[in-house]
Design a protein around this motif. Structure first.
Motif, short mmCIF file in Angstrom:
data_model
loop_
_atom_site.label_atom_id
_atom_site.label_comp_id
_atom_site.label_asym_id
_atom_site.label_seq_id
_atom_site.Cartn_x
_atom_site.Cartn_y
_atom_site.Cartn_z
N GLY A 5 0.80 -1.21 0.00
CA GLY A 5 0.00 0.00 0.00
C GLY A 5 0.84 1.26 0.00
N SER A 6 0.14 2.37 -0.26
CA SER A 6 0.75 3.69 -0.22
C SER A 6 -0.35 4.67 0.14
CB SER A 6 1.35 4.03 -1.58
OG SER A 6 1.92 5.31 -1.55
N ALA A 7 -0.03 5.62 1.01
CA ALA A 7 -1.04 6.59 1.45
C ALA A 7 -1.50 7.49 0.31
CB ALA A 7 -0.49 7.42 2.59
N ASP A 8 -0.58 7.93 -0.54
CA ASP A 8 -0.93 8.73 -1.71
C ASP A 8 0.16 8.61 -2.76
OD1 ASP A 8 1.14 10.67 -1.29
OD2 ASP A 8 -0.13 11.71 0.15
N ARG A 9 0.00 9.32 -3.82
CA ARG A 9 0.88 9.20 -4.98
C ARG A 9 2.36 9.48 -4.65
NH1 ARG A 9 -0.45 12.00 -10.71
NH2 ARG A 9 1.32 11.14 -11.82
N ASN A 10 2.64 10.41 -3.77
CA ASN A 10 4.01 10.80 -3.46
C ASN A 10 4.57 10.13 -2.21
OD1 ASN A 10 4.21 12.56 -5.70
ND2 ASN A 10 3.03 14.08 -4.58
N ALA A 11 3.79 9.29 -1.57
CA ALA A 11 4.23 8.63 -0.34
C ALA A 11 5.07 7.40 -0.65
CB ALA A 11 3.02 8.23 0.50
N MET A 12 5.92 7.03 0.30
CA MET A 12 6.72 5.81 0.14
C MET A 12 5.82 4.60 0.30
SD MET A 12 9.95 4.34 2.34
CE MET A 12 10.96 5.74 1.98
#
Length: 57
Positions: A5-12
């Motif tokens: 998973g990823s919190a948003d597009r720019n998150a690790m």
């Protein structure tokens, strides 16, 4: 089970791989997640708890 998973597009991105045999691993970033995904696939083919039923079939 493998969860990526990823919190948003720019998150690790993060990944969590666990099994009822006690395996519990986490990875952070694209390269570590790629390695964890490969390791998770190998584990599914070798884990005694997951392969026990396949041997009887």
């Amino acid at each position: 089970m493998l969860h990526i998973g990823s919190a948003d597009r720019n998150a690790m991105p993060t990944a969590h791989s666990w099994c009822s045999c006690g395996r519990d691993l986490k990875a952070f970033g694209h390269q570590q997640i790629a390695r964890l995904t490969d390791d998770h696939t190998r584990h599914r083919a070798q884990c005694p708890l997951l392969t026990r039923g396949k041997e009887a079939a």
